[in-house]
Enzyme design. Sequence first.
Site, PDB file in Angstrom:
ATOM      1  N   LYS A  28       0.704  -1.222  -0.250  1.00  0.00           N
ATOM      2  CA  LYS A  28       0.111   0.040   0.031  1.00  0.00           C
ATOM      3  C   LYS A  28       0.737   1.239  -0.031  1.00  0.00           C
ATOM      4  CE  LYS A  28      -0.157  -0.070   4.997  1.00  0.00           C
ATOM      5  NZ  LYS A  28      -0.564   0.431   6.196  1.00  0.00           N
ATOM      6  N   ARG A  47      -9.487   0.558  15.882  1.00  0.00           N
ATOM      7  CA  ARG A  47      -9.523   1.214  14.546  1.00  0.00           C
ATOM      8  C   ARG A  47     -10.525   0.431  13.801  1.00  0.00           C
ATOM      9  NH1 ARG A  47      -3.602   1.721  11.752  1.00  0.00           N
ATOM     10  NH2 ARG A  47      -4.255  -0.078  10.821  1.00  0.00           N
ATOM     11  N   HIS A  69      -5.592  -6.693  13.696  1.00  0.00           N
ATOM     12  CA  HIS A  69      -4.333  -6.025  13.470  1.00  0.00           C
ATOM     13  C   HIS A  69      -3.815  -5.567  14.920  1.00  0.00           C
ATOM     14  CE1 HIS A  69      -1.081  -3.966  11.222  1.00  0.00           C
ATOM     15  NE2 HIS A  69      -1.693  -2.725  11.495  1.00  0.00           N
ATOM     16  N   ARG A 107       1.418 -10.625   7.560  1.00  0.00           N
ATOM     17  CA  ARG A 107       1.589  -9.423   6.525  1.00  0.00           C
ATOM     18  C   ARG A 107       2.607  -8.484   6.724  1.00  0.00           C
ATOM     19  NH1 ARG A 107      -3.485  -9.320   9.445  1.00  0.00           N
ATOM     20  NH2 ARG A 107      -2.698  -7.316  10.389  1.00  0.00           N
ATOM     21  N   TYR A 134      15.275  30.412   5.475  1.00  0.00           N
ATOM     22  CA  TYR A 134      14.423  31.060   6.006  1.00  0.00           C
ATOM     23  C   TYR A 134      14.644  31.360   7.466  1.00  0.00           C
ATOM     24  CZ  TYR A 134      11.885  30.514   1.650  1.00  0.00           C
ATOM     25  OH  TYR A 134      11.541  30.594   0.323  1.00  0.00           O
ATOM     26  N   CYS A 183      13.577  23.713   3.026  1.00  0.00           N
ATOM     27  CA  CYS A 183      12.505  24.540   2.474  1.00  0.00           C
ATOM     28  C   CYS A 183      11.581  23.596   1.666  1.00  0.00           C
ATOM     29  CB  CYS A 183      13.247  25.453   1.518  1.00  0.00           C
ATOM     30  SG  CYS A 183      14.454  26.779   2.496  1.00  0.00           S
ATOM     31  N   MET A 184      10.683  24.031   0.615  1.00  0.00           N
ATOM     32  CA  MET A 184       9.839  23.366   0.058  1.00  0.00           C
ATOM     33  C   MET A 184      10.573  22.565  -0.939  1.00  0.00           C
ATOM     34  SD  MET A 184       6.474  24.650  -2.077  1.00  0.00           S
ATOM     35  CE  MET A 184       5.691  25.452  -0.768  1.00  0.00           C
ATOM     36  N   ASP A 185      11.871  23.031  -1.545  1.00  0.00           N
ATOM     37  CA  ASP A 185      12.203  22.624  -2.722  1.00  0.00           C
ATOM     38  C   ASP A 185      13.908  21.997  -2.424  1.00  0.00           C
ATOM     39  OD1 ASP A 185       9.797  23.155  -4.204  1.00  0.00           O
ATOM     40  OD2 ASP A 185      10.793  25.058  -4.360  1.00  0.00           O
TER      41      ASP A 185
HETATM   42  C1  LIG Z   1      -3.675  -4.296   8.164  1.00  0.00           C
HETATM   43  C2  LIG Z   1      -2.245  -4.191   7.787  1.00  0.00           C
HETATM   44  N1  LIG Z   1      -1.578  -5.043   8.004  1.00  0.00           N
HETATM   45  C3  LIG Z   1      -0.275  -5.125   7.930  1.00  0.00           C
HETATM   46  C4  LIG Z   1       0.545  -3.784   7.736  1.00  0.00           C
HETATM   47  C5  LIG Z   1       1.867  -4.035   7.786  1.00  0.00           C
HETATM   48  O1  LIG Z   1       2.484  -3.358   8.777  1.00  0.00           O
HETATM   49  P1  LIG Z   1       4.023  -3.143   8.853  1.00  0.00           P
HETATM   50  O2  LIG Z   1       4.584  -2.183   8.001  1.00  0.00           O
HETATM   51  O3  LIG Z   1       4.260  -2.875  10.309  1.00  0.00           O
HETATM   52  O4  LIG Z   1       4.578  -4.337   8.599  1.00  0.00           O
HETATM   53  C6  LIG Z   1      -0.223  -2.586   7.779  1.00  0.00           C
HETATM   54  C7  LIG Z   1       0.424  -1.479   7.743  1.00  0.00           C
HETATM   55  O5  LIG Z   1       0.105  -0.503   8.527  1.00  0.00           O
HETATM   56  C8  LIG Z   1      -1.788  -2.903   7.899  1.00  0.00           C
HETATM   57  O6  LIG Z   1      -2.439  -1.606   7.681  1.00  0.00           O
END
Ligand SMILES: Cc1ncc(COP(=O)(O)O)c(C=O)c1O
Length: 372
Positions: free
Chosen positions: A36, A131, A163, A219, A263, A310-312
């Site tokens: 992701k 969550r 999670h 995961r 700045y 700065c920004m850039d």
């Molecule tokens: C639902 C879920 N599973 C697994 C992960 C992976 O977590 P990590 O990057 O700590 O391995 C995330 C990331 O935040 C997540 O949202």
Amino acid sequence: MAGPQAEAVIDLDAYRQNLHNLAACAPDAQLMAVVKANAYGHGMAACARAAREAGADWLGVATIAEARALREAGDTGDVLCWLGSPGADFAGAIDHGIQVTASGVAQLDEIVAASSAKAKVQLKVDTGLSRNGAYGQEWPRLPDAAVAAQAAGKIAVTGVWSHLACADEPDSPANEMQERAFRDAVSAMEAAGLEPGLRHLANSAATLTRHSSHFDLVRVGIASYGINPDPALRYKTELTPVMTLRGRLAAVKRVAAGSGVSYGHTYFTERETTLGLVPMGYGDGIARTASDKAQVAVAGRRVPVAGIICMDQFVIDFGDAEAKAGDVATLFGPGADGEPSAADWAESAGTIGYEIVTRLGGRIERTYRGVR
Ligand SMILES: Cc1ncc(COP(=O)(O)O)c(C=O)c1O
């Protein structure tokens, strides 16, 4: 050709090796590579391909749009997504063979309504992160609703998951508490007459340190990119940072003692000195809170950030060391050329390594090593 002005070099060999090493931590579980947020800034399509080459059974993303992007990039394997607001395009996900998560009864109803083909659905239970996921009395109701939808031929339940809140603190009692709540939730699901399918709970930190949390699948996100989930976390697995962030100095100049830099003049040169200008800033995701604190490496030596980022762009102070425009400044990487790590930048910025890599923006060119 001098190469890009600002570049994140992504070492796919390191990424594949990290995934192999993480898989070895959980030999009885399947592996999901979490890609992701543009693979935590590393580039989703390339990392997804490399993850499959490394044998990842699953890819995990937050949104349906990310999952669809994986399909557009040619991925045909198992993909799970888990974050959809009401009205999310569940029909589009289901049509593309993407597995979706139901975090409550209302969401399951939406999935069922969108399901022309039989949707593959995993149920999410909130075991203590507060969550997403079915919480409290909603948990028994969610498996009950899933039993009915499955019996009606609308969905196939393929998994149950949750999670962890404190996996990067292995001694936290929250881990044991959540694991127990997860086991209870799976039992309740079975009692409702539902085969749980894949049970999964562990993120990177739990994969590295907590065998009892591995269940049927782990995961892994941050550790696959070679970053320790928490600098205090100890584990034996070898992980190599996948990203090297570097830029070519846009300018170098000699300035007088007592010159204010950037700045707000938070930095004044103590003596005559050489300043270099790195062509990246907070507009590229470089943390402004690392101003006056972080370091970069140029030709194997550490050079401090001078003044406000700065920004850039931002300024570094070479002192009397030799430097010229076009020299490569490495912000962070595996350390092979003496550069800091993303964790070092996180410490300077008062944040976590996750944010340092994930926030990098589109002006930074990703270039890939180890493409097969
Ligand atoms: C639902 C879920 N599973 C697994 C992960 C992976 O977590 P990590 O990057 O700590 O391995 C995330 C990331 O935040 C997540 O949202």
